[in-house]
Scaffold this motif. Sequence first.
Motif, PDB file in Angstrom:
ATOM      1  N   ILE A  60       0.809  -1.372  -0.011  1.00 18.99           N
ATOM      2  CA  ILE A  60      -0.049   0.046  -0.105  1.00 18.99           C
ATOM      3  C   ILE A  60       0.667   1.416  -0.125  1.00 18.99           C
ATOM      4  O   ILE A  60       1.574   1.545   1.202  1.00 18.99           O
ATOM      5  CB  ILE A  60      -0.846   0.075   1.262  1.00 18.99           C
ATOM      6  N   PRO A  61       0.757   2.139  -1.072  1.00 20.58           N
ATOM      7  CA  PRO A  61       1.584   3.326  -1.095  1.00 20.58           C
ATOM      8  C   PRO A  61       1.077   4.493  -0.107  1.00 20.58           C
ATOM      9  O   PRO A  61      -0.045   4.289   0.323  1.00 20.58           O
ATOM     10  CB  PRO A  61       1.345   3.761  -2.498  1.00 20.58           C
ATOM     11  N   TYR A  62       1.892   5.482   0.321  1.00 19.57           N
ATOM     12  CA  TYR A  62       1.712   6.189   1.229  1.00 19.57           C
ATOM     13  C   TYR A  62       1.482   7.792   0.951  1.00 19.57           C
ATOM     14  O   TYR A  62       2.388   8.262   0.100  1.00 19.57           O
ATOM     15  CB  TYR A  62       2.919   6.348   2.418  1.00 19.57           C
ATOM     16  N   PRO A  63       0.245   8.506   1.176  1.00 15.07           N
ATOM     17  CA  PRO A  63       0.330   9.949   0.840  1.00 15.07           C
ATOM     18  C   PRO A  63       1.331  10.674   1.256  1.00 15.07           C
ATOM     19  O   PRO A  63       2.046  10.118   2.253  1.00 15.07           O
ATOM     20  CB  PRO A  63      -0.985  10.186   1.475  1.00 15.07           C
ATOM     21  N   VAL A  97       5.738  12.606   5.979  1.00 14.93           N
ATOM     22  CA  VAL A  97       5.838  13.995   6.037  1.00 14.93           C
ATOM     23  C   VAL A  97       7.046  14.645   5.427  1.00 14.93           C
ATOM     24  O   VAL A  97       8.255  13.875   5.937  1.00 14.93           O
ATOM     25  CB  VAL A  97       5.529  14.630   7.386  1.00 14.93           C
ATOM     26  N   VAL A  98       7.247  15.398   4.602  1.00 14.57           N
ATOM     27  CA  VAL A  98       8.573  15.891   4.065  1.00 14.57           C
ATOM     28  C   VAL A  98       8.471  17.421   4.452  1.00 14.57           C
ATOM     29  O   VAL A  98       7.762  18.171   3.847  1.00 14.57           O
ATOM     30  CB  VAL A  98       8.429  15.727   2.418  1.00 14.57           C
ATOM     31  N   GLY A  99       9.560  17.685   5.314  1.00 14.19           N
ATOM     32  CA  GLY A  99       9.575  19.141   5.683  1.00 14.19           C
ATOM     33  C   GLY A  99      10.917  19.583   4.955  1.00 14.19           C
ATOM     34  O   GLY A  99      11.935  19.262   5.161  1.00 14.19           O
ATOM     35  N   ILE A 100      10.440  20.791   4.372  1.00 12.93           N
ATOM     36  CA  ILE A 100      11.536  21.430   3.593  1.00 12.93           C
ATOM     37  C   ILE A 100      12.275  22.584   4.403  1.00 12.93           C
ATOM     38  O   ILE A 100      11.681  23.642   4.999  1.00 12.93           O
ATOM     39  CB  ILE A 100      11.004  22.211   2.190  1.00 12.93           C
ATOM     40  N   ALA A 101      13.352  22.363   4.985  1.00 18.40           N
ATOM     41  CA  ALA A 101      14.054  23.307   6.076  1.00 18.40           C
ATOM     42  C   ALA A 101      14.459  24.256   5.171  1.00 18.40           C
ATOM     43  O   ALA A 101      14.632  24.570   4.056  1.00 18.40           O
ATOM     44  CB  ALA A 101      15.239  22.523   6.588  1.00 18.40           C
ATOM     45  N   ASN A 102      14.549  25.576   5.877  1.00 20.49           N
ATOM     46  CA  ASN A 102      14.788  26.959   5.228  1.00 20.49           C
ATOM     47  C   ASN A 102      16.017  27.145   5.224  1.00 20.49           C
ATOM     48  O   ASN A 102      16.711  26.993   6.160  1.00 20.49           O
ATOM     49  CB  ASN A 102      14.060  27.870   5.894  1.00 20.49           C
ATOM     50  N   ILE A 103      16.754  28.005   4.251  1.00 19.10           N
ATOM     51  CA  ILE A 103      17.648  28.727   4.388  1.00 19.10           C
ATOM     52  C   ILE A 103      17.476  30.251   4.349  1.00 19.10           C
ATOM     53  O   ILE A 103      17.939  31.010   5.181  1.00 19.10           O
ATOM     54  CB  ILE A 103      18.817  28.306   3.249  1.00 19.10           C
ATOM     55  N   ASP A 104      16.770  30.692   3.277  1.00 14.47           N
ATOM     56  CA  ASP A 104      16.413  31.883   3.510  1.00 14.47           C
ATOM     57  C   ASP A 104      15.101  31.984   2.808  1.00 14.47           C
ATOM     58  O   ASP A 104      14.618  32.163   1.531  1.00 14.47           O
ATOM     59  CB  ASP A 104      17.174  32.952   2.269  1.00 14.47           C
ATOM     60  N   GLU A 138      13.343  18.169  -8.697  1.00 13.84           N
ATOM     61  CA  GLU A 138      14.304  17.598  -7.666  1.00 13.84           C
ATOM     62  C   GLU A 138      13.767  16.913  -6.484  1.00 13.84           C
ATOM     63  O   GLU A 138      13.941  15.829  -6.221  1.00 13.84           O
ATOM     64  CB  GLU A 138      15.364  18.636  -7.364  1.00 13.84           C
ATOM     65  N   LEU A 139      12.980  17.776  -5.897  1.00 13.60           N
ATOM     66  CA  LEU A 139      12.409  17.119  -4.601  1.00 13.60           C
ATOM     67  C   LEU A 139      11.422  16.017  -4.661  1.00 13.60           C
ATOM     68  O   LEU A 139      11.662  14.710  -4.222  1.00 13.60           O
ATOM     69  CB  LEU A 139      11.863  18.222  -3.501  1.00 13.60           C
ATOM     70  N   GLN A 140      10.362  16.263  -5.459  1.00 12.04           N
ATOM     71  CA  GLN A 140       9.121  15.316  -5.657  1.00 12.04           C
ATOM     72  C   GLN A 140       9.894  13.916  -6.380  1.00 12.04           C
ATOM     73  O   GLN A 140       9.586  13.036  -6.145  1.00 12.04           O
ATOM     74  CB  GLN A 140       8.343  15.840  -6.393  1.00 12.04           C
ATOM     75  N   ILE A 144       9.765  10.233  -4.617  1.00 13.05           N
ATOM     76  CA  ILE A 144       9.062   9.162  -5.332  1.00 13.05           C
ATOM     77  C   ILE A 144       9.987   8.049  -5.720  1.00 13.05           C
ATOM     78  O   ILE A 144       9.380   6.872  -5.640  1.00 13.05           O
ATOM     79  CB  ILE A 144       8.332   9.754  -6.917  1.00 13.05           C
ATOM     80  N   LYS A 145      11.323   8.194  -5.975  1.00 14.78           N
ATOM     81  CA  LYS A 145      12.121   7.318  -6.301  1.00 14.78           C
ATOM     82  C   LYS A 145      12.799   6.628  -5.109  1.00 14.78           C
ATOM     83  O   LYS A 145      12.689   5.405  -4.919  1.00 14.78           O
ATOM     84  CB  LYS A 145      13.322   7.908  -6.936  1.00 14.78           C
ATOM     85  N   ASN A 146      12.596   7.182  -3.814  1.00 16.81           N
ATOM     86  CA  ASN A 146      13.163   6.475  -2.655  1.00 16.81           C
ATOM     87  C   ASN A 146      11.880   5.948  -1.679  1.00 16.81           C
ATOM     88  O   ASN A 146      12.684   5.680  -0.454  1.00 16.81           O
ATOM     89  CB  ASN A 146      14.223   7.411  -2.145  1.00 16.81           C
ATOM     90  N   TYR A 147      10.979   6.472  -1.777  1.00 14.12           N
ATOM     91  CA  TYR A 147       9.774   6.173  -0.671  1.00 14.12           C
ATOM     92  C   TYR A 147       8.775   5.396  -1.406  1.00 14.12           C
ATOM     93  O   TYR A 147       8.368   5.789  -2.610  1.00 14.12           O
ATOM     94  CB  TYR A 147       9.576   7.268   0.022  1.00 14.12           C
ATOM     95  N   LYS A 148       7.940   4.591  -0.778  1.00 17.06           N
ATOM     96  CA  LYS A 148       6.771   4.100  -1.275  1.00 17.06           C
ATOM     97  C   LYS A 148       5.741   5.221  -1.071  1.00 17.06           C
ATOM     98  O   LYS A 148       4.977   5.193  -0.211  1.00 17.06           O
ATOM     99  CB  LYS A 148       6.338   2.855  -0.521  1.00 17.06           C
TER     100      LYS A 148
END
Length: 273
Positions: A60-63, A97-104, A138-140, A144-148
């Motif tokens: 079963i894939p994950y949202p 959950v994919v959290g995008i850490a900030n730089i600026d 790049e991120l998505q 997609i490649k590394n997680y179900k």
Amino acid sequence: MKNKFYSLLILFLLSLSVFGQNTKKPFTIGETVSLTSEILAQERLINIYLPEGYEKNDSIPYPVIYLLDGSSNEDFIHVCGLVQFFNLQLNMPKTIVVGIANIDRKHDLTFPTEIEDLKKDYPTTGGSEKFISFIEKELQPYIIKNYKVSDKKYLLGQSLGGLLAPEILFKKPELFTNYIITSPSLWWDDQSLLNEASKYLEKIKKKVYVYVAVGEEHKVMIKDAKALAATLKKFPKAITTDFHFFPKENHATILHNSLYHAFLLEFPYKEPK
């Protein structure tokens, strides 16, 4: 009597030795990835929450929830807690959950402006186009490649993140299926994005869901959030829209409760049979 005393003493010392052998290990809820971005010419930290029992080879894939302001000292931890709670107690499926850490964040989350006062007060702004490209190209693909993962993709953004989220909705709506927009900073560039909303929304072909929330904040932010929701509701064939006003929340407190309310609309509690 003396022998008995020594026997008890030895047993006591042995028990201290046993109880003293505590073990420690890190408590983790996922992993942090350093992602090399050619588009941004930066190393970007990505915090990833993996639900309990996650296995990449699951049938079963994950949202996936993509969280702007996703640093560990920003919104990542409390959002993961909400997701875990809704999975445990309500009907939310196990979700990454994919959290995008900030730089600026002022650079990444805003588009360019020609308003001199804004350029003076926010000298690094104007990088949203590249940041959106980073998410798309790049991120998505990395996730997609590394997680179900499934096709269900959420974007969560508040304040300046709530400015970037509608920009993505208008210009790249296919990147996400669900948009949760809290306290959007649509005042940016004299509401130019909001003023052009209908032009973009009439082109959306694949239906998306949008939740908009605002608290008792600056009157312009309240007006703009309501205007955004009203505009979205003019396109019911392309967009399902919910709007909620939180009179007891301010800009600092609204995010957690708005996410709770948004999740509750989608994943209501059901009494066990």
